[in-house]
Motif scaffolding. Structure first.
Motif, PDB file in Angstrom:
ATOM      1  N   ASP A  23       0.837  -1.190   0.000  1.00 28.32           N
ATOM      2  CA  ASP A  23       0.000   0.000   0.000  1.00 28.32           C
ATOM      3  C   ASP A  23       0.872   1.240   0.000  1.00 28.32           C
ATOM      4  O   ASP A  23       2.044   1.198   0.388  1.00 28.32           O
ATOM      5  CB  ASP A  23      -1.033   0.004   1.128  1.00 28.32           C
ATOM      6  CG  ASP A  23      -0.459   0.295   2.512  1.00 28.32           C
ATOM      7  OD1 ASP A  23       0.415   1.169   2.641  1.00 28.32           O
ATOM      8  OD2 ASP A  23      -0.922  -0.333   3.486  1.00 28.32           O
ATOM      9  N   GLY A  24       0.276   2.332  -0.444  1.00 28.80           N
ATOM     10  CA  GLY A  24       1.013   3.579  -0.527  1.00 28.80           C
ATOM     11  C   GLY A  24       0.144   4.777  -0.227  1.00 28.80           C
ATOM     12  O   GLY A  24      -1.040   4.813  -0.574  1.00 28.80           O
ATOM     13  N   SER A  25       0.743   5.758   0.455  1.00 29.24           N
ATOM     14  CA  SER A  25       0.129   7.069   0.658  1.00 29.24           C
ATOM     15  C   SER A  25       0.844   8.019  -0.294  1.00 29.24           C
ATOM     16  O   SER A  25       2.035   8.298  -0.118  1.00 29.24           O
ATOM     17  CB  SER A  25       0.307   7.522   2.110  1.00 29.24           C
ATOM     18  OG  SER A  25      -0.278   6.596   2.991  1.00 29.24           O
ATOM     19  N   ASP A  27       1.725  11.426  -2.709  1.00 29.78           N
ATOM     20  CA  ASP A  27       1.923  12.852  -2.436  1.00 29.78           C
ATOM     21  C   ASP A  27       0.699  13.704  -2.771  1.00 29.78           C
ATOM     22  O   ASP A  27       0.516  14.788  -2.202  1.00 29.78           O
ATOM     23  CB  ASP A  27       3.135  13.377  -3.223  1.00 29.78           C
ATOM     24  CG  ASP A  27       4.463  12.909  -2.649  1.00 29.78           C
ATOM     25  OD1 ASP A  27       4.438  12.231  -1.601  1.00 29.78           O
ATOM     26  OD2 ASP A  27       5.512  13.209  -3.243  1.00 29.78           O
ATOM     27  N   ASP A  28      -0.149  13.228  -3.695  1.00 27.59           N
ATOM     28  CA  ASP A  28      -1.329  14.015  -4.062  1.00 27.59           C
ATOM     29  C   ASP A  28      -2.514  13.732  -3.144  1.00 27.59           C
ATOM     30  O   ASP A  28      -3.617  14.224  -3.384  1.00 27.59           O
ATOM     31  CB  ASP A  28      -1.709  13.763  -5.524  1.00 27.59           C
ATOM     32  CG  ASP A  28      -2.250  12.359  -5.770  1.00 27.59           C
ATOM     33  OD1 ASP A  28      -2.184  11.511  -4.839  1.00 27.59           O
ATOM     34  OD2 ASP A  28      -2.731  12.090  -6.890  1.00 27.59           O
ATOM     35  N   GLY A  29      -2.292  12.935  -2.080  1.00 23.76           N
ATOM     36  CA  GLY A  29      -3.365  12.620  -1.142  1.00 23.76           C
ATOM     37  C   GLY A  29      -4.114  11.341  -1.449  1.00 23.76           C
ATOM     38  O   GLY A  29      -5.027  10.957  -0.705  1.00 23.76           O
ATOM     39  N   SER A  30      -3.748  10.672  -2.537  1.00 22.87           N
ATOM     40  CA  SER A  30      -4.387   9.405  -2.889  1.00 22.87           C
ATOM     41  C   SER A  30      -3.809   8.261  -2.058  1.00 22.87           C
ATOM     42  O   SER A  30      -2.693   8.358  -1.529  1.00 22.87           O
ATOM     43  CB  SER A  30      -4.166   9.084  -4.371  1.00 22.87           C
ATOM     44  OG  SER A  30      -4.698  10.088  -5.204  1.00 22.87           O
ATOM     45  N   SER A  31      -4.567   7.174  -1.971  1.00 19.39           N
ATOM     46  CA  SER A  31      -4.052   5.941  -1.374  1.00 19.39           C
ATOM     47  C   SER A  31      -4.188   4.817  -2.392  1.00 19.39           C
ATOM     48  O   SER A  31      -5.160   4.752  -3.157  1.00 19.39           O
ATOM     49  CB  SER A  31      -4.796   5.594  -0.089  1.00 19.39           C
ATOM     50  OG  SER A  31      -6.161   5.353  -0.339  1.00 19.39           O
ATOM     51  N   ALA A 161       2.228  10.243 -13.156  1.00 20.32           N
ATOM     52  CA  ALA A 161       3.397   9.907 -12.350  1.00 20.32           C
ATOM     53  C   ALA A 161       2.993   9.958 -10.879  1.00 20.32           C
ATOM     54  O   ALA A 161       2.232  10.838 -10.456  1.00 20.32           O
ATOM     55  CB  ALA A 161       4.530  10.875 -12.626  1.00 20.32           C
ATOM     56  N   ILE A 162       3.505   9.013 -10.094  1.00 21.96           N
ATOM     57  CA  ILE A 162       3.168   8.984  -8.667  1.00 21.96           C
ATOM     58  C   ILE A 162       4.441   8.939  -7.818  1.00 21.96           C
ATOM     59  O   ILE A 162       5.469   8.406  -8.220  1.00 21.96           O
ATOM     60  CB  ILE A 162       2.260   7.784  -8.300  1.00 21.96           C
ATOM     61  CG1 ILE A 162       2.978   6.452  -8.583  1.00 21.96           C
ATOM     62  CG2 ILE A 162       0.935   7.861  -9.036  1.00 21.96           C
ATOM     63  CD1 ILE A 162       2.260   5.251  -8.007  1.00 21.96           C
ATOM     64  N   LYS A 163       4.343   9.525  -6.639  1.00 22.68           N
ATOM     65  CA  LYS A 163       5.390   9.460  -5.614  1.00 22.68           C
ATOM     66  C   LYS A 163       4.689   9.363  -4.264  1.00 22.68           C
ATOM     67  O   LYS A 163       3.552   9.782  -4.113  1.00 22.68           O
ATOM     68  CB  LYS A 163       6.271  10.714  -5.642  1.00 22.68           C
ATOM     69  CG  LYS A 163       7.167  10.851  -6.847  1.00 22.68           C
ATOM     70  CD  LYS A 163       8.021  12.120  -6.753  1.00 22.68           C
ATOM     71  CE  LYS A 163       9.013  12.014  -5.608  1.00 22.68           C
ATOM     72  NZ  LYS A 163       9.898  13.224  -5.532  1.00 22.68           N
ATOM     73  N   GLY A 164       5.403   8.819  -3.285  1.00 23.32           N
ATOM     74  CA  GLY A 164       4.804   8.756  -1.969  1.00 23.32           C
ATOM     75  C   GLY A 164       5.571   7.852  -1.025  1.00 23.32           C
ATOM     76  O   GLY A 164       6.747   7.524  -1.260  1.00 23.32           O
ATOM     77  N   VAL A 165       4.909   7.468   0.045  1.00 22.36           N
ATOM     78  CA  VAL A 165       5.471   6.593   1.073  1.00 22.36           C
ATOM     79  C   VAL A 165       4.699   5.284   1.052  1.00 22.36           C
ATOM     80  O   VAL A 165       3.460   5.288   1.004  1.00 22.36           O
ATOM     81  CB  VAL A 165       5.377   7.247   2.469  1.00 22.36           C
ATOM     82  CG1 VAL A 165       5.897   6.304   3.546  1.00 22.36           C
ATOM     83  CG2 VAL A 165       6.152   8.557   2.483  1.00 22.36           C
ATOM     84  N   GLY A 166       5.425   4.157   1.085  1.00 25.97           N
ATOM     85  CA  GLY A 166       4.763   2.874   0.930  1.00 25.97           C
ATOM     86  C   GLY A 166       5.139   1.845   1.973  1.00 25.97           C
ATOM     87  O   GLY A 166       6.026   2.062   2.813  1.00 25.97           O
ATOM     88  N   TYR A 167       4.460   0.710   1.890  1.00 27.68           N
ATOM     89  CA  TYR A 167       4.594  -0.395   2.832  1.00 27.68           C
ATOM     90  C   TYR A 167       4.344  -1.685   2.079  1.00 27.68           C
ATOM     91  O   TYR A 167       3.528  -1.748   1.151  1.00 27.68           O
ATOM     92  CB  TYR A 167       3.555  -0.223   3.945  1.00 27.68           C
ATOM     93  CG  TYR A 167       3.350  -1.421   4.831  1.00 27.68           C
ATOM     94  CD1 TYR A 167       4.089  -1.591   6.001  1.00 27.68           C
ATOM     95  CD2 TYR A 167       2.389  -2.386   4.523  1.00 27.68           C
ATOM     96  CE1 TYR A 167       3.893  -2.694   6.830  1.00 27.68           C
ATOM     97  CE2 TYR A 167       2.183  -3.488   5.344  1.00 27.68           C
ATOM     98  CZ  TYR A 167       2.930  -3.640   6.499  1.00 27.68           C
ATOM     99  OH  TYR A 167       2.732  -4.734   7.311  1.00 27.68           O
ATOM    100  N   HIS A 168       5.038  -2.766   2.483  1.00 26.06           N
ATOM    101  CA  HIS A 168       4.802  -4.079   1.877  1.00 26.06           C
ATOM    102  C   HIS A 168       4.955  -5.160   2.929  1.00 26.06           C
ATOM    103  O   HIS A 168       5.900  -5.139   3.728  1.00 26.06           O
ATOM    104  CB  HIS A 168       5.804  -4.307   0.732  1.00 26.06           C
ATOM    105  CG  HIS A 168       5.982  -5.746   0.367  1.00 26.06           C
ATOM    106  ND1 HIS A 168       4.930  -6.599   0.080  1.00 26.06           N
ATOM    107  CD2 HIS A 168       7.111  -6.511   0.272  1.00 26.06           C
ATOM    108  CE1 HIS A 168       5.408  -7.804  -0.184  1.00 26.06           C
ATOM    109  NE2 HIS A 168       6.727  -7.768  -0.070  1.00 26.06           N
ATOM    110  N   ASP A 169       4.002  -6.100   2.944  1.00 20.97           N
ATOM    111  CA  ASP A 169       4.163  -7.272   3.801  1.00 20.97           C
ATOM    112  C   ASP A 169       3.734  -8.537   3.069  1.00 20.97           C
ATOM    113  O   ASP A 169       3.199  -8.495   1.958  1.00 20.97           O
ATOM    114  CB  ASP A 169       3.445  -7.109   5.147  1.00 20.97           C
ATOM    115  CG  ASP A 169       1.922  -7.056   5.052  1.00 20.97           C
ATOM    116  OD1 ASP A 169       1.356  -7.474   4.032  1.00 20.97           O
ATOM    117  OD2 ASP A 169       1.293  -6.595   6.030  1.00 20.97           O
TER     118      ASP A 169
END
Length: 230
Positions: A23-25, A27-31, A161-169
């Motif tokens: 999952d990712g949060s 920069d444009d506020g999308s998830s 184009a997307i940028k942001g903070v993410g997580y993986h499990d």
């Protein structure tokens, strides 16, 4: 933690389930949430039926959901590392860097995830549920507790184009979670230079509703605390 822990840990046969989650949060506020499944995780007794799901929620309330379920012949997964293919969709990585490719109908995506907090798991990562002679497990490996996202998402031919903070499990088990777990709360957060993963699991009634608190705290990319007894 070794790369093989991210490889396929089950056979895919009836009585097992497994998934690789991202999952990712943005920069444009999308998830954004993408999951590769070996089968429906609440019906592990069914045969291998691979599925990919894609969910994008935009700040204006727009929700885009796509998923594809294919015959088992379209599935492959390495036992040595995260290298999963379901049709033309793929999820690959080495505990540090990952690439995800999605091609489902009008949705296409190419995403990279670079870990900024090292792979972690609570002890062995296995939670065992035993009643009499019967024993089952649920396993969880937060391979990327936090990382940086870059990539492109294309919806109906329009690329962004997307940028942001993410997580993986990575999760797997040998019994339906509905039979083992009464409920759980799970979340992750970034606050300044701190990163947190927290979970609070309550076992099913027949396991005496045992509670399992789990947490990880990282500071400046280093894990500084994860003792659930505290």
């Amino acid at each position: 933690i070794k790369p093989w822990e991210e490889g396929m840990r089950t056979t895919g046969a009836p009585g097992t389930y497994e998934w690789w989650y991202f999952d990712g949060s943005l920069d444009d506020g999308s998830s954004l949430v993408i999951v590769f499944y070996t089968k429906d995780q609440i019906m592990p007794n069914k045969p291998l039926k691979p599925r990919v799901s894609f969910d994008l929620d935009k700040p204006d309330g727009t929700h885009i959901h796509k998923e594809i379920e294919l015959d088992s012949s379209y599935f492959s997964a390495s036992k040595d590392s995260c290298n999963v293919r379901i049709g033309t969709n793929s999820f690959k990585g080495n505990l540090h860097d990952y690439t995800i490719h999605i091609d489902i109908d009008s949705v296409k995506a190419d995403i990279t995830l670079h870990g900024t907090v090292p792979s972690w798991r609570p002890n062995t990562g296995f939670t065992n549920f035993q009643k009499g002679k019967n024993s089952y497990y649920f396993a969880w490996l937060p391979s990327v507790p936090q990382g940086n996202i870059n990539g492109t998402v294309t919806i109906s031919g329009r690329a962004q184009a997307i940028k942001g903070v993410g997580y993986h499990d990575h999760n797997w088990g040998d019994a339906s979670m509905l039979k083992l777990i009464h409920d759980w709360y799970w979340g992750r957060a970034q606050v300044g230079n701190y990163s947190v993963i927290a979970s609070y699991i309550t076992a099913a009634d027949k396991y005496n509703n045992a509670v399992m608190p789990i947490f990880m705290l990282a500071h400046d990319g280093k894990i500084v605390a994860d003792d659930f007894t505290k």
